[in-house]
Design a protein around this motif. Structure first.
Motif, mmCIF file in Angstrom:
data_model
loop_
_atom_site.group_PDB
_atom_site.id
_atom_site.type_symbol
_atom_site.label_atom_id
_atom_site.label_comp_id
_atom_site.label_asym_id
_atom_site.label_seq_id
_atom_site.Cartn_x
_atom_site.Cartn_y
_atom_site.Cartn_z
ATOM 1 N N SER A 1 0.824 -1.201 0.000
ATOM 2 C CA SER A 1 0.000 0.000 0.000
ATOM 3 C C SER A 1 0.862 1.256 0.000
ATOM 4 O O SER A 1 0.589 2.212 -0.744
ATOM 5 C CB SER A 1 -0.919 -0.003 1.227
ATOM 6 O OG SER A 1 -1.703 1.175 1.261
ATOM 7 N N GLN B 1 1.108 4.162 -2.900
ATOM 8 C CA GLN B 1 0.909 5.568 -2.553
ATOM 9 C C GLN B 1 2.104 6.415 -2.990
ATOM 10 O O GLN B 1 1.937 7.544 -3.474
ATOM 11 C CB GLN B 1 0.691 5.704 -1.044
ATOM 12 C CG GLN B 1 -0.659 5.187 -0.568
ATOM 13 C CD GLN B 1 -0.790 5.224 0.944
ATOM 14 O OE1 GLN B 1 0.182 5.438 1.664
ATOM 15 N NE2 GLN B 1 -2.009 4.994 1.436
ATOM 16 N N ARG C 1 -10.234 3.935 -3.470
ATOM 17 C CA ARG C 1 -10.245 3.123 -2.257
ATOM 18 C C ARG C 1 -11.560 3.330 -1.515
ATOM 19 O O ARG C 1 -11.932 4.466 -1.202
ATOM 20 C CB ARG C 1 -9.060 3.507 -1.361
ATOM 21 C CG ARG C 1 -7.697 3.240 -2.014
ATOM 22 C CD ARG C 1 -6.604 4.015 -1.311
ATOM 23 N NE ARG C 1 -5.253 3.704 -1.801
ATOM 24 C CZ ARG C 1 -4.704 4.239 -2.889
ATOM 25 N NH1 ARG C 1 -5.403 5.112 -3.610
ATOM 26 N NH2 ARG C 1 -3.484 3.911 -3.261
ATOM 27 N N ARG D 1 -11.707 -1.414 2.549
ATOM 28 C CA ARG D 1 -10.625 -2.354 2.238
ATOM 29 C C ARG D 1 -10.644 -2.750 0.763
ATOM 30 O O ARG D 1 -9.812 -3.538 0.309
ATOM 31 C CB ARG D 1 -10.747 -3.591 3.127
ATOM 32 C CG ARG D 1 -10.730 -3.251 4.616
ATOM 33 C CD ARG D 1 -10.817 -4.467 5.482
ATOM 34 N NE ARG D 1 -9.600 -5.279 5.410
ATOM 35 C CZ ARG D 1 -9.395 -6.357 6.156
ATOM 36 N NH1 ARG D 1 -10.312 -6.744 7.013
ATOM 37 N NH2 ARG D 1 -8.280 -7.031 6.037
ATOM 38 N N LYS D 2 -11.614 -2.199 0.029
ATOM 39 C CA LYS D 2 -11.745 -2.533 -1.386
ATOM 40 C C LYS D 2 -11.031 -1.486 -2.249
ATOM 41 O O LYS D 2 -11.099 -0.291 -1.964
ATOM 42 C CB LYS D 2 -13.227 -2.602 -1.766
ATOM 43 C CG LYS D 2 -13.479 -2.989 -3.221
ATOM 44 C CD LYS D 2 -14.968 -3.002 -3.507
ATOM 45 C CE LYS D 2 -15.239 -3.313 -4.967
ATOM 46 N NZ LYS D 2 -16.692 -3.269 -5.287
ATOM 47 N N ILE D 3 -10.326 -1.956 -3.290
ATOM 48 C CA ILE D 3 -9.660 -1.025 -4.209
ATOM 49 C C ILE D 3 -10.123 -1.314 -5.635
ATOM 50 O O ILE D 3 -10.470 -2.450 -5.977
ATOM 51 C CB ILE D 3 -8.123 -1.119 -4.135
ATOM 52 C CG1 ILE D 3 -7.633 -2.516 -4.540
ATOM 53 C CG2 ILE D 3 -7.622 -0.739 -2.754
ATOM 54 C CD1 ILE D 3 -6.114 -2.608 -4.684
#
Length: 302
Positions: free
Chosen positions: A40, A44, A57, A60-62
């Motif tokens: 992560s 970023q 985002r 917890r889902k992307i």
């Protein structure tokens, strides 16, 4: 623009590509043997460097943004080429490694593949990945993602090394079951039958008629086929006569499924093994080239 912004570090790119492919930081972390938070943070950092959001985002889902989807598509291909190049480089260590070979479809299935067990018996450590392609004279396009190709042509390709394998000879073939009176057939009689052809050889029958002094006006065109293998099957089924490379019908002539009506005619083309200069010292290619050139390419007499 700062060049560094356009060339992110490999660790950032690999983390992004894995996360994009899985749509999950957790699964990407498992694949890369990292922690989820590490992946992560790398994504970023990449977004900060590019100054654009690559993922949306939601908890917890992307999910990839439009920019992220385009970037992932281009990046996956680039990383694939890097991995392939690395694998080829590593192959120098043990004279093995993979070799990507493009070959004309019918030549590959009817001539090369039945003999590949002989190569593997001598070089079990080398994998030859065979790709079927209809290859024209544009060798650069055919070889852009290949180590080598086997094609027909003139052999004059600047920037490439070519090894002549054999001179192509075309032979008129027929099904003896569909044409029982074939022994008495004359060149002029050929014009009375449907003449099958491959679309990449539109003038083959005209050239044959010229060589045998037969009037083109009597030529009776039959169906066309993209693959020579399909034309051979059509001739075997009795649809018409075919004019095909002699090397591709050896089995059919030997077992009696087809008969050759006249002496073969040279087509003006030759078969070559071709590869870019930069690959000339690749151990796997040197081994394959030496084996291929040691084979008896002359066609068998029936």
């Amino acid at each position: 623009m700062n060049p560094r912004r356009l060339t992110p570090s490999m660790s950032l790119l690999v983390a992004f590509e894995a996360a994009a492919r899985h749509c999950s930081f957790t699964k990407a972390a498992e694949e890369l043997a990292l922690t989820q938070s590490a992946v992560s943070r790398q994504v970023q950092a990449l977004e900060a460097q590019l100054e654009i959001e690559l993922f949306r985002r939601e908890g917890r889902k992307i999910e990839l943004t439009a920019a992220g989807a385009v970037y992932q598509h281009e990046l996956a291909a680039a990383l694939g080429r890097i991995r392939s190049a690395t694998l080829q480089t590593i192959s120098y260590k043990n004279d093995g490694g993979p070799l990507n070979l493009a070959v004309l479809p019918t030549l590959g299935s009817k001539w090369l593949l039945p003999r590949m067990h002989e190569f593997y018996a001598k070089h079990p450590q080398i994998l030859v990945h065979i790709h079927s392609r209809i290859i024209r004279e544009d060798v650069q396009s055919a070889t852009h993602d290949m180590t080598a190709i086997i094609c027909a042509g003139s052999g004059a390709w600047p920037g490439y090394i070519s090894h002549k394998l054999l001179t192509e000879r075309l032979v008129v073939v027929a099904s003896p079951a569909a044409l029982p009176d074939y022994p008495g057939l004359s060149p002029a009689d050929v014009a009375e039958h449907a003449l099958l052809n491959v679309v990449s050889r539109p003038s083959a029958w005209s050239d044959w008629f010229d060589q045998h002094n037969v009037d083109h006006a009597n030529l009776r065109a039959g169906p066309s086929f993209e693959l020579t293998a399909h034309l051979i099957q059509a001739v075997t089924a009795g649809i018409g006569l075919g004019l095909v490379p002699e090397i591709l019908v050896q089995d059919e002539l030997k077992n009696g499924d087809l008969v050759a009506l006249f002496e073969p005619m040279e087509s003006g083309r030759d078969y070559y093994l071709v590869y870019a200069n930069r690959y000339q010292n690749l151990p796997s290619l040197k081994a394959f080239s030496a084996w291929l050139l040691s084979l008896p390419f002359q066609t068998e007499k029936n």
